[in-house]
Enzyme design. Structure first.
Site, PDB file in Angstrom:
ATOM      1  N   ALA A  54       0.919  -2.440  -7.339  1.00  0.00           N
ATOM      2  CA  ALA A  54       0.565  -3.128  -6.091  1.00  0.00           C
ATOM      3  C   ALA A  54       1.658  -4.118  -5.694  1.00  0.00           C
ATOM      4  O   ALA A  54       1.999  -4.236  -4.510  1.00  0.00           O
ATOM      5  CB  ALA A  54      -0.769  -3.852  -6.247  1.00  0.00           C
ATOM      6  N   ARG A  56       4.841  -3.869  -6.410  1.00  0.00           N
ATOM      7  CA  ARG A  56       5.980  -3.071  -5.910  1.00  0.00           C
ATOM      8  C   ARG A  56       5.744  -2.630  -4.469  1.00  0.00           C
ATOM      9  O   ARG A  56       6.655  -2.703  -3.636  1.00  0.00           O
ATOM     10  CB  ARG A  56       6.213  -1.856  -6.807  1.00  0.00           C
ATOM     11  CG  ARG A  56       6.820  -2.197  -8.150  1.00  0.00           C
ATOM     12  CD  ARG A  56       7.285  -0.950  -8.890  1.00  0.00           C
ATOM     13  NE  ARG A  56       6.211  -0.014  -9.165  1.00  0.00           N
ATOM     14  CZ  ARG A  56       5.472  -0.015 -10.272  1.00  0.00           C
ATOM     15  NH1 ARG A  56       5.672  -0.919 -11.208  1.00  0.00           N
ATOM     16  NH2 ARG A  56       4.535   0.889 -10.454  1.00  0.00           N
ATOM     17  N   LEU A  72      12.269 -10.254  15.326  1.00  0.00           N
ATOM     18  CA  LEU A  72      11.269 -10.325  16.397  1.00  0.00           C
ATOM     19  C   LEU A  72      10.847 -11.747  16.744  1.00  0.00           C
ATOM     20  O   LEU A  72      10.431 -12.006  17.869  1.00  0.00           O
ATOM     21  CB  LEU A  72      10.028  -9.517  16.010  1.00  0.00           C
ATOM     22  CG  LEU A  72      10.201  -8.002  15.961  1.00  0.00           C
ATOM     23  CD1 LEU A  72       8.946  -7.347  15.409  1.00  0.00           C
ATOM     24  CD2 LEU A  72      10.537  -7.452  17.336  1.00  0.00           C
ATOM     25  N   GLU A  93      -0.476 -11.927  -4.920  1.00  0.00           N
ATOM     26  CA  GLU A  93      -0.475 -10.771  -5.824  1.00  0.00           C
ATOM     27  C   GLU A  93      -0.011 -11.163  -7.224  1.00  0.00           C
ATOM     28  O   GLU A  93      -0.556 -10.682  -8.225  1.00  0.00           O
ATOM     29  CB  GLU A  93       0.402  -9.648  -5.270  1.00  0.00           C
ATOM     30  CG  GLU A  93       0.380  -8.379  -6.108  1.00  0.00           C
ATOM     31  CD  GLU A  93      -1.002  -7.753  -6.215  1.00  0.00           C
ATOM     32  OE1 GLU A  93      -1.452  -7.483  -7.346  1.00  0.00           O
ATOM     33  OE2 GLU A  93      -1.623  -7.523  -5.163  1.00  0.00           O
TER      34      GLU A  93
END
Length: 146
Positions: A54, A56, A72, A93
């Protein structure tokens, strides 16, 4: 007697404060400690890249979207929001993976509290991903269609 006791207590408080300040300054200038801490951090990142699928996936998402967010965003605040929200996903994470590793270290057996802790860590990651979606949608809508 009261005056001398008060004097002693004030001196002790000053010495304690000075000791704390000396310790603070010593730790702030301890390059070895800072270097070791950086090494531990790099080891943690390497372990997450090697062992956590996850992480990665989210790292790939960051590598692809962060430059896009810089491009942007119309100003520094928008760029910070776009890229920072992605960085929050990686941080959450890492914390989720640390919780899971600690629980797995304790026991591989299913336990209600272990499952709850893992589910809550997963929910935190989910919420951080929702944050990315909301930030990107609001910033880009305001920038290009608002």
């Amino acid at each position: 007697m009261v005056l001398s006791l008060s004097f002693v207590l004030n001196q002790r408080a000053e010495n304690t404060e000075m000791g704390a300040i000396r310790k603070l300054l010593a730790s702030a200038t301890d390059v070895g400690r800072i270097t070791r801490a950086a090494g531990y951090s790099i080891s943690g990142l390497r372990a997450a890249i090697r062992k956590e699928a996850a992480f990665r996936q989210e790292l790939i998402l960051f590598v692809v979207l962060a430059p896009l967010g810089v491009w942007l965003g119309r100003n520094g605040i928008e760029r910070l929001l776009l890229v920072g929200s992605l960085l929050i996903v990686l941080i959450v994470e890492l914390l989720n993976s640390a919780i899971e590793a600690a629980i797995d270290r304790i026991s591989k057996k299913n336990h209600k509290l272990s499952g709850r802790a893992k589910d809550m860590g997963s929910a935190a990651v989910y919420l951080s991903l929702l944050l990315v979606i909301m930030v990107w949608a609001l910033v880009l809508f305001d920038a290009y269609w608002g």
